[in-house]
Write a protein that holds these residues in place. Structure first.
Motif, PDB file in Angstrom:
ATOM      1  N   LEU A   1       3.166   2.809  10.785  1.00 51.47           N
ATOM      2  CA  LEU A   1       2.154   3.030   9.760  1.00 51.47           C
ATOM      3  C   LEU A   1       2.638   4.102   8.798  1.00 51.47           C
ATOM      4  O   LEU A   1       3.035   5.191   9.212  1.00 51.47           O
ATOM      5  CB  LEU A   1       0.836   3.480  10.402  1.00 51.47           C
ATOM      6  CG  LEU A   1      -0.265   3.911   9.441  1.00 51.47           C
ATOM      7  CD1 LEU A   1      -0.825   2.708   8.679  1.00 51.47           C
ATOM      8  CD2 LEU A   1      -1.389   4.620  10.200  1.00 51.47           C
TER       9      LEU A   1
ATOM     10  N   ASP B   1      -7.200  -7.884   6.362  1.00 49.41           N
ATOM     11  CA  ASP B   1      -6.646  -6.624   6.880  1.00 49.41           C
ATOM     12  C   ASP B   1      -6.471  -5.573   5.791  1.00 49.41           C
ATOM     13  O   ASP B   1      -5.686  -4.630   5.965  1.00 49.41           O
ATOM     14  CB  ASP B   1      -5.299  -6.871   7.585  1.00 49.41           C
ATOM     15  CG  ASP B   1      -5.424  -7.815   8.760  1.00 49.41           C
ATOM     16  OD1 ASP B   1      -6.416  -7.700   9.497  1.00 49.41           O
ATOM     17  OD2 ASP B   1      -4.541  -8.677   8.927  1.00 49.41           O
ATOM     18  N   GLN B   2      -7.154  -5.729   4.666  1.00 42.71           N
ATOM     19  CA  GLN B   2      -7.038  -4.772   3.564  1.00 42.71           C
ATOM     20  C   GLN B   2      -8.407  -4.191   3.239  1.00 42.71           C
ATOM     21  O   GLN B   2      -9.390  -4.914   3.104  1.00 42.71           O
ATOM     22  CB  GLN B   2      -6.462  -5.446   2.305  1.00 42.71           C
ATOM     23  CG  GLN B   2      -6.234  -4.484   1.134  1.00 42.71           C
ATOM     24  CD  GLN B   2      -5.515  -5.153  -0.018  1.00 42.71           C
ATOM     25  OE1 GLN B   2      -5.427  -6.378  -0.093  1.00 42.71           O
ATOM     26  NE2 GLN B   2      -4.974  -4.347  -0.928  1.00 42.71           N
TER      27      GLN B   2
ATOM     28  N   ASP C   1       5.033  -1.297   8.547  1.00 42.55           N
ATOM     29  CA  ASP C   1       4.275  -2.549   8.666  1.00 42.55           C
ATOM     30  C   ASP C   1       2.973  -2.481   7.872  1.00 42.55           C
ATOM     31  O   ASP C   1       2.510  -3.491   7.336  1.00 42.55           O
ATOM     32  CB  ASP C   1       3.919  -2.828  10.138  1.00 42.55           C
ATOM     33  CG  ASP C   1       5.138  -2.915  11.021  1.00 42.55           C
ATOM     34  OD1 ASP C   1       6.077  -3.623  10.651  1.00 42.55           O
ATOM     35  OD2 ASP C   1       5.144  -2.263  12.085  1.00 42.55           O
ATOM     36  N   ARG C   2       2.389  -1.281   7.837  1.00 40.13           N
ATOM     37  CA  ARG C   2       1.090  -1.092   7.211  1.00 40.13           C
ATOM     38  C   ARG C   2       1.089   0.268   6.531  1.00 40.13           C
ATOM     39  O   ARG C   2       1.810   1.181   6.945  1.00 40.13           O
ATOM     40  CB  ARG C   2      -0.014  -1.178   8.282  1.00 40.13           C
ATOM     41  CG  ARG C   2      -1.422  -1.392   7.778  1.00 40.13           C
ATOM     42  CD  ARG C   2      -2.325  -1.949   8.922  1.00 40.13           C
ATOM     43  NE  ARG C   2      -2.215  -1.161  10.128  1.00 40.13           N
ATOM     44  CZ  ARG C   2      -3.043  -0.165  10.463  1.00 40.13           C
ATOM     45  NH1 ARG C   2      -4.041   0.153   9.652  1.00 40.13           N
ATOM     46  NH2 ARG C   2      -2.884   0.484  11.595  1.00 40.13           N
TER      47      ARG C   2
ATOM     48  N   GLU D   1       3.752  -0.424  16.262  1.00 40.35           N
ATOM     49  CA  GLU D   1       3.552  -0.527  14.821  1.00 40.35           C
ATOM     50  C   GLU D   1       4.106   0.698  14.102  1.00 40.35           C
ATOM     51  O   GLU D   1       4.160   1.798  14.644  1.00 40.35           O
ATOM     52  CB  GLU D   1       2.056  -0.665  14.518  1.00 40.35           C
ATOM     53  CG  GLU D   1       1.747  -0.846  13.030  1.00 40.35           C
ATOM     54  CD  GLU D   1       0.247  -0.910  12.757  1.00 40.35           C
ATOM     55  OE1 GLU D   1      -0.121  -1.523  11.742  1.00 40.35           O
ATOM     56  OE2 GLU D   1      -0.541  -0.357  13.545  1.00 40.35           O
TER      57      GLU D   1
ATOM     58  N   CYS E   1      -6.058   0.933   2.741  1.00 36.36           N
ATOM     59  CA  CYS E   1      -5.216   0.644   3.893  1.00 36.36           C
ATOM     60  C   CYS E   1      -4.955  -0.853   3.927  1.00 36.36           C
ATOM     61  O   CYS E   1      -5.899  -1.648   3.792  1.00 36.36           O
ATOM     62  CB  CYS E   1      -5.885   1.105   5.181  1.00 36.36           C
ATOM     63  SG  CYS E   1      -4.797   1.074   6.633  1.00 36.36           S
ATOM     64  N   ALA E   2      -3.684  -1.236   4.079  1.00 35.84           N
ATOM     65  CA  ALA E   2      -3.336  -2.656   4.033  1.00 35.84           C
ATOM     66  C   ALA E   2      -1.940  -2.871   4.596  1.00 35.84           C
ATOM     67  O   ALA E   2      -1.133  -1.941   4.658  1.00 35.84           O
ATOM     68  CB  ALA E   2      -3.396  -3.174   2.587  1.00 35.84           C
ATOM     69  N   PRO E   3      -1.639  -4.109   5.008  1.00 35.62           N
ATOM     70  CA  PRO E   3      -0.249  -4.437   5.351  1.00 35.62           C
ATOM     71  C   PRO E   3       0.653  -4.137   4.162  1.00 35.62           C
ATOM     72  O   PRO E   3       0.236  -4.287   3.003  1.00 35.62           O
ATOM     73  CB  PRO E   3      -0.311  -5.936   5.652  1.00 35.62           C
ATOM     74  CG  PRO E   3      -1.726  -6.187   6.051  1.00 35.62           C
ATOM     75  CD  PRO E   3      -2.550  -5.244   5.220  1.00 35.62           C
ATOM     76  N   THR E   4       1.866  -3.703   4.426  1.00 41.54           N
ATOM     77  CA  THR E   4       2.754  -3.222   3.370  1.00 41.54           C
ATOM     78  C   THR E   4       2.955  -4.244   2.252  1.00 41.54           C
ATOM     79  O   THR E   4       2.806  -3.918   1.066  1.00 41.54           O
ATOM     80  CB  THR E   4       4.116  -2.830   3.966  1.00 41.54           C
ATOM     81  OG1 THR E   4       3.910  -1.867   4.995  1.00 41.54           O
ATOM     82  CG2 THR E   4       5.029  -2.251   2.907  1.00 41.54           C
TER      83      THR E   4
END
Length: 329
Positions: free
Chosen positions: A41, A312-313, A223-224, A39, A236-239
């Motif tokens: 980040l 995922d956020q 990715d995040r 991943e 924090c979250a997926p892009t």
């Protein structure tokens, strides 16, 4: 999937003098972070928010004041820095620094810079094996071997950046920490280096932690994304999710301040005032209170914790905005 990296309640406090008394500067304060194998980040935030300090903690260049760092199944936060420097995990976590010129020994050739790094972190290799690893790294970063005998002052900015990357990947790390790796380069060279990093990640399966204040770079490569403010992660979250539906008012202000022709003419959130001091901050007060357009009494009475606001956020705000629900057509 088991995380490659997991930081838990990570803190870095620096003692400072405040008048006649002693206080503590909270550079990184109670941070939880995970990184999956392969991943990328992104760590973003204003200057002084703690993102580079967090990166140095994870790289074990500095010791944490408290908290844990679990890397590839091993707890590494409790290991003394000198002991860690001689451990196998040292080679598995590598750093590409911000200024490629300052991070290279001016008295060494490019080949010696990479070869000495290999010999230092992977003892027991024969000279032929060291040379083979170094040449493979040069090939992967697109640096001709004809330049390997040159000194840093004889190389361009882009070539020096490639040497720094070659040095890091030559020991075959699992995690590469990139601390503003393109900020000292021309725009045209930045694009080439970013493309190279994408190719290396796919080819070698390396995980990245990418520290930057440039949101467009983060959007392209990560990715995040984890957003930091005064030592804490506030979102924090997926892009794609973070840029489409930022939940925290600070994240929205960062994105609004990033140049984007698509937002021209639109009303955007602007931050007012200046950041509060990171020295002995009030544990019951939101760090963003005072600059935030949503500040309410609860913001100065209770520190908001990271909580889920979408798939995922997560965001640390009493008034975090959830992404709109999808409607079936």
């Amino acid at each position: 999937m088991t995380p490659l990296l997991q930081a838990t309640a990570l803190r870095k406090l620096y003692p400072v003098k405040q008048g006649w008394s002693r206080a503590q500067l909270h550079a990184v304060d109670d941070v939880d972070l995970t990184l999956a194998p392969g991943e990328c980040l992104g760590l973003v935030g204003e200057s002084g928010c703690g993102k580079s300090t967090l990166a140095r903690l994870i790289a074990r260049l500095i010791a944490p004041s408290d908290g844990g760092i679990r890397f590839d199944g091993q707890e590494i936060a409790e290991t003394d820095l000198r002991t860690f420097a001689r451990s196998p995990e040292r080679a598995q976590i590598q750093v590409v620094f911000q200024d490629p010129h300052e991070s290279l020994n001016p008295g060494f050739t490019a080949m010696r810079i990479v070869s000495d790094h290999i010999r230092s972190l992977i003892p027991g290799l024969t000279p032929i094996q060291v040379t083979a690893r170094a040449e493979a790294a040069f090939e992967d970063v697109g640096l001709p071997l004809s330049l390997a005998r040159r000194y840093p002052h004889q190389l361009s900015g882009g070539q020096k950046a490639r040497v720094g990357i070659a040095r890091a990947i030559a020991v075959e790390p699992k995690l590469l920490i990139l601390d503003e790796p393109t900020s000292a380069l021309d725009v045209s060279v930045q694009a080439v280096i970013l493309k190279l990093l994408g190719v290396l990640r796919a080819k070698r399966g390396i995980s990245y932690i990418f520290v930057s204040h440039d949101l467009e770079v983060i959007r392209l490569i990560c990715d995040r994304v984890a957003v930091m403010y005064l030592g804490k992660i506030v979102e924090c979250a997926p892009t794609a999710q973070l840029f489409a539906h930022p939940a925290h008012p600070y994240t929205r202000a960062l994105i609004a301040g990033s140049p984007d022709p698509a937002r021209r003419g639109l009303k955007t959130e602007r931050l007012q005032g200046s950041a509060t001091s990171p020295i002995n901050p009030d544990p019951n007060r939101c760090r963003f209170a005072g600059r935030c357009p949503l500040t309410a009494p609860e913001c100065t009475a209770q520190m908001p914790q990271l909580r889920a606001v979408g798939p995922d956020q997560s965001a640390a705000c009493h008034f975090a905005q959830s992404a709109p629900a999808k409607t079936e057509s």
